[in-house]
Design a protein around this motif. Structure first.
Motif, PDB file in Angstrom:
ATOM      1  N   LYS A  70       0.832  -1.210   0.000  1.00  0.00           N
ATOM      2  CA  LYS A  70       0.000   0.000   0.000  1.00  0.00           C
ATOM      3  C   LYS A  70       0.865   1.259   0.000  1.00  0.00           C
ATOM      4  CE  LYS A  70      -3.511   0.071   2.885  1.00  0.00           C
ATOM      5  NZ  LYS A  70      -4.242  -0.165   4.157  1.00  0.00           N
ATOM      6  N   ARG A  74       0.850   4.062  -2.858  1.00  0.00           N
ATOM      7  CA  ARG A  74       0.620   5.491  -2.585  1.00  0.00           C
ATOM      8  C   ARG A  74       1.705   6.348  -3.230  1.00  0.00           C
ATOM      9  NH1 ARG A  74      -1.565   3.555   2.435  1.00  0.00           N
ATOM     10  NH2 ARG A  74       0.518   3.457   3.367  1.00  0.00           N
ATOM     11  N   ARG A  77       1.102   6.316  -6.915  1.00  0.00           N
ATOM     12  CA  ARG A  77      -0.059   7.155  -7.219  1.00  0.00           C
ATOM     13  C   ARG A  77       0.329   8.633  -7.227  1.00  0.00           C
ATOM     14  NH1 ARG A  77      -4.761   9.669  -5.447  1.00  0.00           N
ATOM     15  NH2 ARG A  77      -6.656   8.882  -6.462  1.00  0.00           N
ATOM     16  N   LEU A 315      -4.059   5.195 -12.716  1.00  0.00           N
ATOM     17  CA  LEU A 315      -4.646   5.606 -11.437  1.00  0.00           C
ATOM     18  C   LEU A 315      -5.825   4.715 -11.065  1.00  0.00           C
ATOM     19  CD1 LEU A 315      -4.571   9.515 -11.651  1.00  0.00           C
ATOM     20  CD2 LEU A 315      -3.287   8.069 -10.074  1.00  0.00           C
ATOM     21  N   GLN A 316      -6.616   4.360 -12.054  1.00  0.00           N
ATOM     22  CA  GLN A 316      -7.755   3.478 -11.802  1.00  0.00           C
ATOM     23  C   GLN A 316      -7.283   2.104 -11.337  1.00  0.00           C
ATOM     24  OE1 GLN A 316     -10.450   3.199 -15.113  1.00  0.00           O
ATOM     25  NE2 GLN A 316     -11.841   1.817 -14.076  1.00  0.00           N
ATOM     26  N   ILE A 318      -4.457   1.442  -9.795  1.00  0.00           N
ATOM     27  CA  ILE A 318      -3.916   1.591  -8.439  1.00  0.00           C
ATOM     28  C   ILE A 318      -5.043   1.645  -7.417  1.00  0.00           C
ATOM     29  CG2 ILE A 318      -2.687   3.180  -6.897  1.00  0.00           C
ATOM     30  CD1 ILE A 318      -0.902   3.920  -9.287  1.00  0.00           C
ATOM     31  N   ASP A 319      -6.083   2.425  -7.717  1.00  0.00           N
ATOM     32  CA  ASP A 319      -7.212   2.548  -6.784  1.00  0.00           C
ATOM     33  C   ASP A 319      -7.911   1.205  -6.578  1.00  0.00           C
ATOM     34  OD1 ASP A 319      -6.682   5.205  -6.455  1.00  0.00           O
ATOM     35  OD2 ASP A 319      -8.196   5.908  -7.871  1.00  0.00           O
ATOM     36  N   GLU A 320      -8.076   0.455  -7.661  1.00  0.00           N
ATOM     37  CA  GLU A 320      -8.721  -0.856  -7.546  1.00  0.00           C
ATOM     38  C   GLU A 320      -7.863  -1.812  -6.714  1.00  0.00           C
ATOM     39  OE1 GLU A 320      -9.438  -2.100 -11.522  1.00  0.00           O
ATOM     40  OE2 GLU A 320     -11.161  -0.761 -11.822  1.00  0.00           O
ATOM     41  N   ARG A 321      -6.550  -1.761  -6.929  1.00  0.00           N
ATOM     42  CA  ARG A 321      -5.648  -2.614  -6.147  1.00  0.00           C
ATOM     43  C   ARG A 321      -5.672  -2.213  -4.675  1.00  0.00           C
ATOM     44  NH1 ARG A 321      -3.974  -7.432  -5.026  1.00  0.00           N
ATOM     45  NH2 ARG A 321      -1.850  -7.535  -4.200  1.00  0.00           N
ATOM     46  N   MET A 322      -5.718  -0.915  -4.397  1.00  0.00           N
ATOM     47  CA  MET A 322      -5.783  -0.432  -3.013  1.00  0.00           C
ATOM     48  C   MET A 322      -7.057  -0.931  -2.330  1.00  0.00           C
ATOM     49  SD  MET A 322      -3.169   1.514  -1.957  1.00  0.00           S
ATOM     50  CE  MET A 322      -3.680   2.857  -0.902  1.00  0.00           C
ATOM     51  N   LYS A 323      -8.171  -0.908  -3.051  1.00  0.00           N
ATOM     52  CA  LYS A 323      -9.437  -1.396  -2.489  1.00  0.00           C
ATOM     53  C   LYS A 323      -9.342  -2.888  -2.166  1.00  0.00           C
ATOM     54  CE  LYS A 323     -12.508   1.947  -4.748  1.00  0.00           C
ATOM     55  NZ  LYS A 323     -13.569   2.130  -5.779  1.00  0.00           N
ATOM     56  N   GLN A 326      -7.204  -3.329   0.884  1.00  0.00           N
ATOM     57  CA  GLN A 326      -7.897  -2.872   2.084  1.00  0.00           C
ATOM     58  C   GLN A 326      -8.927  -3.896   2.544  1.00  0.00           C
ATOM     59  OE1 GLN A 326      -6.872  -0.186   3.710  1.00  0.00           O
ATOM     60  NE2 GLN A 326      -8.285  -0.768   5.343  1.00  0.00           N
TER      61      GLN A 326
END
Length: 344
Positions: A70, A74, A77, A315-316, A318-323, A326
């Protein structure tokens, strides 16, 4: 008889003792079984606690890896956002330049600008390529050379729309010229592209006169536009020279293959009589560029837009991987709490 009785009595006592020992042994065995069961329970508990400890360690290691990933995401990102902002600024600068060119067109020829806005709203009505007025799609590589290109092409054509298909051009003219009563110019590009036509002479053979390039090499344009300019204006065969060309002009104009040429600040047109072979020459000053001096590289702009889309896609991702991380992190935390409760 007494001896026999005594012996029998002794046997009975021995038997009673034997039975007592058997009972005691059985009790001992039962007691040992109970103790063994207790030891088994303790062993099972120890093994369970050990297994829980191993699983807790695995959870802690996995959560640590998730936190590290993560943190990397970040940082990545932040880098992508910074790159995206930089690209957007460059694109905005280009768009501002394009707006300046459009404003010049609107000021000089409002009808053409009105037709341009209509075309952007109705491009889906046409089947082939349609290029906005030439002055908007021609990009001079070095702004100092814009004066040559602009002096060579009439303003009538600089404000012209260029069509790949004649039927599209006719439909366009019906809409904007007939229905909207706008004075616009439209051109149908040659059916066979002329954009790659070779010059009549290699530029290397002309360097002795100070020529350093042909007009076509000074700018970029869509294929249909370049094709028309090669066909109509022979931009592939018009050499551009320097002060040396000017100094040698009397010799230069005698070269039979030259019809139009440029020196640093002048345009020369050479005509030869087909009857007497006499040469007549006219020259005019090269005026400063008003429209093409503003350069916007269409290919660079396209690449910027493509890079921006790539940043948005990244970016999309990365956000999906972060979700995902999490969600996994929360599940691991819940399981860890359950194991800790069980361990107690």
């Amino acid at each position: 008889i007494d001896d026999i009785k005594q012996a029998l009595r002794m046997k009975q006592i021995e038997e009673e003792d034997h039975q007592k020992r058997i009972v005691n042994t059985r009790r001992t065995i039962e007691d040992l079984k109970v103790e063994l069961d207790k030891l088994g329970d303790q062993l099972d508990t120890t093994l369970l606690i050990s297994a829980i400890s191993v699983e807790l360690k695995e959870i802690q290691e996995r959560t640590a890896r998730i936190e590290a990933e993560k943190a990397d995401l970040r940082r990545e990102r932040d880098n992508v956002i910074a790159e995206s902002r930089s690209l957007q600024k460059k694109l905005n600068d280009m768009n501002n330049l394009m707006n300046m060119k459009e404003e010049k067109l609107r000021t000089r020829h409002r009808d053409t600008h009105t037709a341009l806005l209509w075309l952007r709203e109705n491009r889906q009505l046409f089947r082939g390529n349609i290029h906005e007025p030439m002055m908007l799609v021609i990009n001079v590589k070095d702004h100092q050379n814009a004066k040559y290109v602009e002096n060579h092409i009439s303003f009538h054509d600089l404000r012209a729309f260029v069509f790949q298909r004649k039927d599209d051009m006719e439909k366009f003219l019906v809409e904007v010229r007939d229905k909207m009563n706008l004075k616009v110019n439209a051109i149908s590009a040659p059916e066979v592209s002329c954009s790659g036509r070779p010059p009549s002479r290699n530029i290397e053979s002309m360097r002795r006169f100070g020529f350093f390039t042909y007009l076509r090499e000074m700018f970029n344009a869509p294929d249909e536009v370049m094709s028309y300019l090669c066909s109509q204006y022979k931009v592939h065969d018009v050499p551009v020279g320097n002060e040396q060309t000017k100094a040698l002009i009397n010799t230069v104009i005698q070269e039979p293959y030259l019809k139009v040429l440029y020196t640093t600040d002048e345009r020369y047109t050479v005509k030869r009589s087909i009857y007497s072979n006499k040469t007549s020459t006219s020259n005019s000053a090269v005026q400063k560029s008003q429209y093409l001096i503003i350069t916007v590289d269409a290919e660079e702009r396209r690449q910027l837009e493509q890079q921006l889309r790539a940043c948005e896609s990244k970016l999309q991702e990365i956000d999906e991987r972060m979700k995902t991380l999490q969600t996994e992190f929360a599940a691991l935390n819940r399981h860890e709490n359950e194991l800790l409760s069980e361990k107690k």
